[in-house]
Scaffold this motif. Structure first.
Motif, PDB file in Angstrom:
ATOM      1  N   THR A 294      32.425 101.576  98.650  1.00 11.44           N
ATOM      2  CA  THR A 294      32.086 100.286  98.669  1.00 11.44           C
ATOM      3  C   THR A 294      30.319 100.246  98.645  1.00 11.44           C
ATOM      4  O   THR A 294      29.774  99.779  97.848  1.00 11.44           O
ATOM      5  CB  THR A 294      32.427  99.218  99.578  1.00 11.44           C
ATOM      6  N   VAL A 295      29.906 101.150  99.573  1.00 12.99           N
ATOM      7  CA  VAL A 295      28.552 101.294  99.482  1.00 12.99           C
ATOM      8  C   VAL A 295      27.814 102.018  98.340  1.00 12.99           C
ATOM      9  O   VAL A 295      27.046 101.669  97.742  1.00 12.99           O
ATOM     10  CB  VAL A 295      28.052 102.152 100.814  1.00 12.99           C
ATOM     11  N   ILE A 296      28.653 102.933  97.901  1.00 15.90           N
ATOM     12  CA  ILE A 296      28.307 103.862  96.950  1.00 15.90           C
ATOM     13  C   ILE A 296      28.233 102.803  95.525  1.00 15.90           C
ATOM     14  O   ILE A 296      27.151 102.950  94.808  1.00 15.90           O
ATOM     15  CB  ILE A 296      29.017 105.270  96.600  1.00 15.90           C
ATOM     16  N   ASN A 297      29.034 102.037  95.414  1.00 19.33           N
ATOM     17  CA  ASN A 297      29.116 101.056  94.072  1.00 19.33           C
ATOM     18  C   ASN A 297      28.188 100.023  94.292  1.00 19.33           C
ATOM     19  O   ASN A 297      27.882  99.449  93.290  1.00 19.33           O
ATOM     20  CB  ASN A 297      30.628 100.451  94.085  1.00 19.33           C
ATOM     21  N   THR A 298      27.554  99.765  95.553  1.00 15.94           N
ATOM     22  CA  THR A 298      26.836  98.667  95.659  1.00 15.94           C
ATOM     23  C   THR A 298      25.277  99.183  95.534  1.00 15.94           C
ATOM     24  O   THR A 298      24.364  98.424  95.110  1.00 15.94           O
ATOM     25  CB  THR A 298      26.726  98.078  97.331  1.00 15.94           C
ATOM     26  N   VAL A 299      24.972 100.312  96.059  1.00 20.12           N
ATOM     27  CA  VAL A 299      23.687 100.998  95.923  1.00 20.12           C
ATOM     28  C   VAL A 299      23.332 100.921  94.440  1.00 20.12           C
ATOM     29  O   VAL A 299      23.878 101.404  93.416  1.00 20.12           O
ATOM     30  CB  VAL A 299      23.592 102.342  96.610  1.00 20.12           C
ATOM     31  N   SER A 300      22.113 100.551  94.124  1.00 18.49           N
ATOM     32  CA  SER A 300      21.741 100.248  92.566  1.00 18.49           C
ATOM     33  C   SER A 300      20.859 101.677  92.014  1.00 18.49           C
ATOM     34  O   SER A 300      20.577 101.483  90.754  1.00 18.49           O
ATOM     35  CB  SER A 300      20.589  99.066  92.762  1.00 18.49           C
ATOM     36  N   VAL A 301      21.073 102.689  92.839  1.00 14.74           N
ATOM     37  CA  VAL A 301      20.494 103.801  92.259  1.00 14.74           C
ATOM     38  C   VAL A 301      21.537 105.031  92.737  1.00 14.74           C
ATOM     39  O   VAL A 301      22.390 104.692  93.380  1.00 14.74           O
ATOM     40  CB  VAL A 301      19.153 104.364  92.947  1.00 14.74           C
ATOM     41  N   LYS A 302      21.321 106.268  91.647  1.00 17.74           N
ATOM     42  CA  LYS A 302      22.044 107.149  92.088  1.00 17.74           C
ATOM     43  C   LYS A 302      21.995 107.911  93.401  1.00 17.74           C
ATOM     44  O   LYS A 302      20.654 108.287  93.698  1.00 17.74           O
ATOM     45  CB  LYS A 302      21.931 108.527  90.822  1.00 17.74           C
ATOM     46  N   ILE A 303      22.943 108.167  94.189  1.00 13.56           N
ATOM     47  CA  ILE A 303      22.678 108.782  95.365  1.00 13.56           C
ATOM     48  C   ILE A 303      22.913 110.142  95.192  1.00 13.56           C
ATOM     49  O   ILE A 303      24.123 110.592  94.789  1.00 13.56           O
ATOM     50  CB  ILE A 303      23.870 108.169  96.254  1.00 13.56           C
ATOM     51  N   ASP A 304      22.159 110.964  95.650  1.00 16.50           N
ATOM     52  CA  ASP A 304      22.228 112.349  95.564  1.00 16.50           C
ATOM     53  C   ASP A 304      23.375 112.946  96.660  1.00 16.50           C
ATOM     54  O   ASP A 304      24.005 113.667  96.183  1.00 16.50           O
ATOM     55  CB  ASP A 304      21.058 113.251  95.815  1.00 16.50           C
TER      56      ASP A 304
END
Length: 161
Positions: A127-137
């Motif tokens: 859910t967090v990954i889908n919420t964050v507006s940038v690509k998480i490395d």
């Protein structure tokens, strides 16, 4: 041997110091000690058959509105923006924070790391990954030593580009 200045930035309490302690000393502490100003650590890493001394600048966290001295950013080869996957306020305005880091440092590519994955279930994490507006490395856990080395190797790769 070449030396590279790298920065760890992000809100207070996201685990920047814990990530550095885990990477440099292979230690973890539950105690929260707020960084005041900046703390510099170093570690020699081998990357693509060359030794690189990372000068890791642990920049004091902010709650968002405080200004960080531009001097901390001068001469940086790379930066890692760290947020806490369990605290929404550390990633909701991520674009604003990244723009500020890019402006102060002159760097275009910032390594994005979500820390404290040990505090969430896989479902919550997604859910967090889908919420964050940038690509998480990378998603890390300093406590469980999960992907910490990978995060710093990614930072090293950015530093020598």
């Amino acid at each position: 041997m070449i030396a590279k200045k790298v920065l760890l930035v992000g809100n207070f309490g996201v685990g920047k110091t814990s990530l550095i302690r885990r990477f440099v000393l292979n230690e973890f502490s539950e105690e929260y000690i707020s960084t005041i100003g900046v703390r510099v650590s170093s570690k020699v890493v081998t990357y693509e058959n060359q030794e690189i001394k990372l000068l890791i600048w642990d920049v004091a966290g902010t709650s968002g509105n405080e200004k960080i001295p531009k001097a901390y950013f001068l001469g940086a080869s790379a930066a890692m923006f760290v947020f806490d996957v369990s605290r929404k306020e550390t990633y909701l305005n991520i674009n604003h924070h990244l723009a500020s880091v890019k402006e102060l440092s002159g760097l275009q590519n910032i390594t994005i790391v979500g820390n404290k994955k040990d505090l969430l279930s896989e479902e919550e994490l997604q859910t967090v990954i889908n919420t964050v507006s940038v690509k998480i490395d990378l998603i890390t856990s300093a406590k469980e030593n999960d992907h910490v080395e990978d995060a710093f190797l990614k930072l090293t790769a950015q530093a020598i580009k």
